[in-house]
Structures are given as structure tokens and as C-alpha cells.
Design a protein around this motif. Structure first.
Motif, short mmCIF file in Angstrom:
data_model
loop_
_atom_site.label_atom_id
_atom_site.label_comp_id
_atom_site.label_asym_id
_atom_site.label_seq_id
_atom_site.Cartn_x
_atom_site.Cartn_y
_atom_site.Cartn_z
N VAL A 1 -2.85 1.40 -3.95
CA VAL A 1 -2.18 0.10 -4.14
C VAL A 1 -1.95 -0.56 -2.78
O VAL A 1 -2.25 -1.74 -2.59
N SER A 2 -1.43 0.20 -1.83
CA SER A 2 -1.16 -0.33 -0.49
C SER A 2 -2.44 -0.81 0.18
O SER A 2 -2.47 -1.88 0.80
N ASP A 3 -3.50 -0.03 0.07
CA ASP A 3 -4.77 -0.41 0.68
C ASP A 3 -5.31 -1.71 0.07
O ASP A 3 -5.72 -2.62 0.79
N LEU A 4 -5.29 -1.79 -1.25
CA LEU A 4 -5.78 -3.01 -1.90
C LEU A 4 -4.89 -4.20 -1.58
O LEU A 4 -5.39 -5.31 -1.36
N ALA A 5 -3.57 -3.99 -1.52
CA ALA A 5 -2.66 -5.07 -1.15
C ALA A 5 -2.96 -5.58 0.26
O ALA A 5 -2.95 -6.79 0.52
#
Length: 70
Positions: free
Chosen positions: A7-11
Motif C-alpha cells: 500500500v505504501s509503495d503504491l501510494a
């Protein structure tokens, strides 16, 4: 990778403009392969991104990045 790391990477990719507003994210299978996780994990990631207001789904078409006018 954990769900939260994905999630953090995609965000971060969305914030950087790698995935600009209203662009379609890669398919669930493509993301699962990219992060070496199951499609079920990516489904959970999509749910979390939507909860954060970063994406929206279009039935039968995929998941897209929210834009300022969404």
C-alpha cells in the motif's frame, strides 16, 4: 512484502506521478507478480487504497487513481 508495504509503495508511486490521476493501475495479476504475492493480497491492497481515497474501481474495467475532481 506485507500488505502495508505494498500500500505504501503504491501510494508513493501515485504521489510521485508514476500513476497519474485517472490512470489505470496495473491488473491484479500484474501487481501480484510484481510484488510476489497472491491476487487475494492485492485485493486487500486495493481495498486499503480506496479507503485512503487514492483509488476508485470501475466494475469490469479496473482500478483507477483518484483525481482532484473526483
Amino acid at each position: 512484502m506485507t500488505n502495508e508495504q505494498i500500500v505504501s509503495d503504491l501510494a508513493e508511486r501515485i504521489a510521485s506521478g508514476e500513476y497519474p490521476a485517472h490512470s489505470k493501475l496495473p491488473s491484479m495479476r500484474e501487481l501480484a507478480d510484481l510484488y510476489s504475492v497472491s491476487v487475494g493480497t492485492i485485493a486487500e491492497v486495493h481495498r486499503r487504497l480506496k479507503e485512503r481515497g487514492l483509488t476508485y474501481g470501475v466494475p469490469g474495467a479496473g482500478v483507477y487513481v483518484e483525481g482532484p475532481d473526483s
